[in-house]
Motif scaffolding. Structure first.
Motif, mmCIF file in Angstrom:
data_model
loop_
_atom_site.group_PDB
_atom_site.id
_atom_site.type_symbol
_atom_site.label_atom_id
_atom_site.label_comp_id
_atom_site.label_asym_id
_atom_site.label_seq_id
_atom_site.Cartn_x
_atom_site.Cartn_y
_atom_site.Cartn_z
ATOM 1 N N LYS A 75 -23.657 30.718 5.044
ATOM 2 C CA LYS A 75 -22.416 29.961 5.036
ATOM 3 C C LYS A 75 -22.625 28.663 4.281
ATOM 4 O O LYS A 75 -23.668 28.022 4.421
ATOM 5 C CB LYS A 75 -21.942 29.662 6.460
ATOM 6 C CG LYS A 75 -20.589 28.949 6.492
ATOM 7 C CD LYS A 75 -20.112 28.725 7.916
ATOM 8 C CE LYS A 75 -18.759 28.007 7.897
ATOM 9 N NZ LYS A 75 -18.258 27.760 9.273
ATOM 10 N N ARG A 76 -21.630 28.262 3.507
ATOM 11 C CA ARG A 76 -21.735 27.056 2.720
ATOM 12 C C ARG A 76 -20.540 26.150 2.982
ATOM 13 O O ARG A 76 -19.415 26.623 3.101
ATOM 14 C CB ARG A 76 -21.790 27.391 1.224
ATOM 15 C CG ARG A 76 -22.911 28.338 0.850
ATOM 16 C CD ARG A 76 -22.969 28.542 -0.637
ATOM 17 N NE ARG A 76 -24.027 29.476 -1.008
ATOM 18 C CZ ARG A 76 -24.509 29.591 -2.234
ATOM 19 N NH1 ARG A 76 -24.045 28.845 -3.205
ATOM 20 N NH2 ARG A 76 -25.455 30.465 -2.491
ATOM 21 N N ASN A 77 -20.799 24.856 3.043
ATOM 22 C CA ASN A 77 -19.728 23.878 3.147
ATOM 23 C C ASN A 77 -19.267 23.505 1.749
ATOM 24 O O ASN A 77 -20.086 23.173 0.886
ATOM 25 C CB ASN A 77 -20.209 22.629 3.892
ATOM 26 C CG ASN A 77 -20.569 22.929 5.328
ATOM 27 O OD1 ASN A 77 -19.873 23.689 5.999
ATOM 28 N ND2 ASN A 77 -21.663 22.336 5.804
#
Length: 410
Positions: free
Chosen positions: A4-6
């Motif tokens: 997951k990436r912000n």
């Protein structure tokens, strides 16, 4: 693999990168080798310019006493080409033949242009037909007095300023160093031009793209090479490059696939700054610190690589070089045609611009198949601007206003 990436905006990504760095150290540099570097000290005229009275034309130097009752006949006592002098005073009735740029005798009052002369019937005599209002003499200090400011701190040295400094015999200046940049293309599919192309492989176009963009924008390339997809080899080479480079730019390996090792290195080995940007193309673009060296990992797609360079890499280069401005000029522009695709992220299109009759900027997508795709590069050589289609259900229609970045060099 990163799960997951912000996401952050392009503006935030650029701010994060540029706020992490300052300009590089200062060095003494030979003037003629300092093109496009930023001056770090004011430079003053060491003597007046010109430092002697200089003839503006080929012609004849005369005294004030002889400047009347034309035509006049004068005795030619000498010739004064450039680099030579006539150090005796001119007497009434005497003249010297003088060339453009040569030193004028001290008591000469005027230069009569060669076109206003004719040969006399006696050797070493000349007939001057008429005078001019101007003395045709450039006086001492007419351009610069001794101590005048020639160039101020912060000036970016160009051909003209190098010429100016050279005219005063100034040999060295204090400037900000050029950044040493390493380019690393990752991908087992890459083949260098000049080699046979096996099935399923592609030629490496991003490396020459970045090499030449860096040259255009005045960076020094210390390494440019490619590596196959291998975690340990990529990590090892990046660590080696941190010892010699001020900035490392990579392409490829930033997505979420099993062989996207740059993404893994960013998370596991480095200080991660960001790894996803709210932009198309190039959303997985990644910023990181490794061994105190900044790395900008661009997408392997050529269109995304090109766009990422101008939006993220070039501002970093400008900061490292101490420049107050970047190579892109941000303007408000109007759409020259419709672009109605919906966008989950802001889309940065490669396009062209022109001025309308009203003086407004008009921007348009280059009219080629796939011009808005990240994987295509058929329009890179035609691109003169980038413009943003904000995220939303509908794009932008003809006549609507958008943000655009004019590219000063491609």
């Amino acid at each position: 693999m990163i799960e997951k990436r912000n996401t952050i905006s392009v503006e935030q990504a650029r701010e994060v990168l540029c706020n992490q760095i300052t300009h590089l150290p200062v060095e003494r540099k030979i003037v003629t080798e300092a093109l496009n570097q930023v001056l770090q000290e004011p430079v003053f005229a060491p003597f007046p310019a010109p430092y002697f009275r200089r003839s503006g034309y080929d012609g004849f130097a005369i005294t004030e006493a002889d400047d009347g009752n034309y035509p006049i006949r004068l005795h030619v006592v000498a010739e004064v080409p450039c680099g030579k002098t006539y150090d005796k005073p001119l007497n009434p009735g005497e003249t010297v033949r003088i060339m453009t740029g040569a030193k004028v005798p001290d008591n000469a009052a005027k230069i009569i242009m060669l076109e206003q002369s004719r040969n006399a019937d006696k050797e070493n005599e000349i007939i001057l037909i008429n005078t001019q209002k101007s003395s045709n003499i450039t006086e001492i200090g007419a351009e610069f007095a001794k101590g005048d400011l020639l160039l101020d701190r912060g000036h970016i040295l160009n051909a003209g300023s190098i010429s100016l400094l050279s005219s005063f015999g100034i040999h060295e200046v204090q400037v900000i160093k050029k950044p040493k940049v390493a380019i690393l293309s990752t991908g087992s599919e890459l083949i260098s031009a000049g080699n046979p192309l096996p099935d399923g492989k592609i030629y490496n176009s991003n490396q020459p793209l970045l090499e030449n963009l860096l040259k255009v924008h005045h960076a020094e390339i210390c390494v440019a090479e490619q590596l196959p997809d291998n975690y340990e080899d990529t990590k090892k080479r990046l660590l080696e490059l941190t010892e010699i480079a001020d900035l490392i730019i990579t392409t490829g390996g930033v997505s979420v696939g099993d062989y996207d090792f740059m993404a893994d290195i960013a998370k596991q080995e480095a200080e991660l700054l960001f790894n996803k940007i709210q932009m198309r193309p190039g959303s997985p673009t990644t910023g990181m610190w490794l061994n105190q060296t900044l790395i900008i990992a661009l997408s392997g797609n050529p269109g995304a690589c090109f766009t990422g360079f101008y939006l993220l890499v070039e501002p970093v280069l400008a900061t490292l070089m101490g420049k107050d401005t970047t190579a892109t000029t941000k303007v408000r522009a109007k759409m020259a045609s419709d672009y109605t695709k919906n966008n989950g992220y802001d889309r940065f299109l490669r396009g062209t611009y022109r001025s309308s009759d009203e003086g407004e900027y008009l921007v348009d997508l280059v009219d080629l198949v796939g011009s808005d795709m990240s994987s295509t590069l058929g329009n890179l050589h035609l691109t003169t601007c980038l413009f943003k289609i904000p995220r939303g259900q509908v794009g932008k229609f003809k006549g609507e206003e958008v943000e655009a970045w004019l590219l000063s060099s491609k």
